[in-house]
Design an enzyme around this catalytic site. Sequence first.
Site, mmCIF file in Angstrom:
data_model
loop_
_atom_site.group_PDB
_atom_site.id
_atom_site.type_symbol
_atom_site.label_atom_id
_atom_site.label_comp_id
_atom_site.label_asym_id
_atom_site.label_seq_id
_atom_site.Cartn_x
_atom_site.Cartn_y
_atom_site.Cartn_z
ATOM 1 N N ARG A 81 44.138 3.692 -16.133
ATOM 2 C CA ARG A 81 45.190 3.560 -17.130
ATOM 3 C C ARG A 81 44.827 2.403 -18.044
ATOM 4 O O ARG A 81 44.882 1.236 -17.650
ATOM 5 C CB ARG A 81 46.548 3.330 -16.459
ATOM 6 N N ALA A 93 52.095 13.725 -12.313
ATOM 7 C CA ALA A 93 53.147 13.550 -13.317
ATOM 8 C C ALA A 93 52.629 14.016 -14.665
ATOM 9 O O ALA A 93 51.425 14.107 -14.893
ATOM 10 C CB ALA A 93 53.595 12.092 -13.388
ATOM 11 N N GLU A 110 52.222 20.506 -13.386
ATOM 12 C CA GLU A 110 51.503 19.258 -13.167
ATOM 13 C C GLU A 110 50.949 19.169 -11.742
ATOM 14 O O GLU A 110 49.851 18.667 -11.521
ATOM 15 C CB GLU A 110 52.419 18.061 -13.449
ATOM 16 N N GLU A 114 46.998 18.638 -11.399
ATOM 17 C CA GLU A 114 46.491 17.346 -10.941
ATOM 18 C C GLU A 114 46.188 17.314 -9.450
ATOM 19 O O GLU A 114 45.455 16.434 -8.996
ATOM 20 C CB GLU A 114 47.496 16.242 -11.287
ATOM 21 N N GLU A 160 41.108 11.902 -16.133
ATOM 22 C CA GLU A 160 41.287 12.706 -14.921
ATOM 23 C C GLU A 160 39.960 13.170 -14.314
ATOM 24 O O GLU A 160 39.946 13.686 -13.197
ATOM 25 C CB GLU A 160 42.166 13.916 -15.231
#
Length: 223
Positions: A81, A93, A110, A114, A160
Site C-alpha cells: 500500500r 476488499a 472480491e 483476491e 496484487e
Amino acid sequence: MPDQVTGSGTEQTPGPLADEYAPIEPVESTRVFEGRVWDLRRDTVEYGDGRIVRDYVDHTGAVAVLALDDDDRAFLIQQYRHPVRTRDWEIPAGLLDVDGEPPLAAAQRELAEEADLEADEWSVLTEFWNTPGGSNEAIRIYLARGLRATAQPFPREAEEADMEARWVPLDELVDAVLARRVQNAAVVIAALAAQASRAAGWSTLAPADAPWPAHPKLGRRTG
C-alpha cells in the site's frame, strides 16, 4: 461512590447509544479535484449561526470480507500500500465502483478475485466510516463461511501480483491486532467484531442483504 463525571457537550435523552443522522444539505457543493478512483469535494453548509466549508474525499464506498473456515481461521492477504509504504495484512476488499452492483455481489466478486474462494454462507458482520472527518467512505464487512475454492484462479497484476496469503486462527489475529502488529482498519474492526460476535453465539450477525442506511450514496436515510 464517586461523583459522576460529565463532559462539556450537550446532554442527550438517555437511550441506546447510536449515531444521529443529521440531513444537512450543502448550500454549495463543488468538485475541486477529479481523481482516477475518487474525487475531492468542497461543501458549504449552514451550521449553527453561520456557514462552514469542508473539503472531503467523495468516495464510492467499499466492501470487505472476513472469510472463516471450519476451524475459525481467517483468510488474509498481504499487499503493498503505497500511501503508508507498507505491505500490510488485509482481508479481501474492494470498491463499490461497478454501476448498479449490489454490495453483496461486490463482496462475492472480491472474495473470488483476491482469494480464489466462494462461500455458501454470507452475513453482515459490521459497518463503519473509515475517516468521517475527511471522507464519506462507508465500508461494510461481510462474514463468509462454508468456503470452497473457485474453479479457476483469478489473474492478478500491479500491487496484487505479488500478494501473499495466509490462514490465521481468529484468536491469533485478535492478538496481532491488540499488539498493534497489524493496523489495517478493516482487519482490526473485522477481527474484534468477529471475536465479540462469536462470543455471543453469532447472534449479532445481520442478513447478507440487510439495508445499508448509513452509506451516504446507497442508504439516503430519512431518520
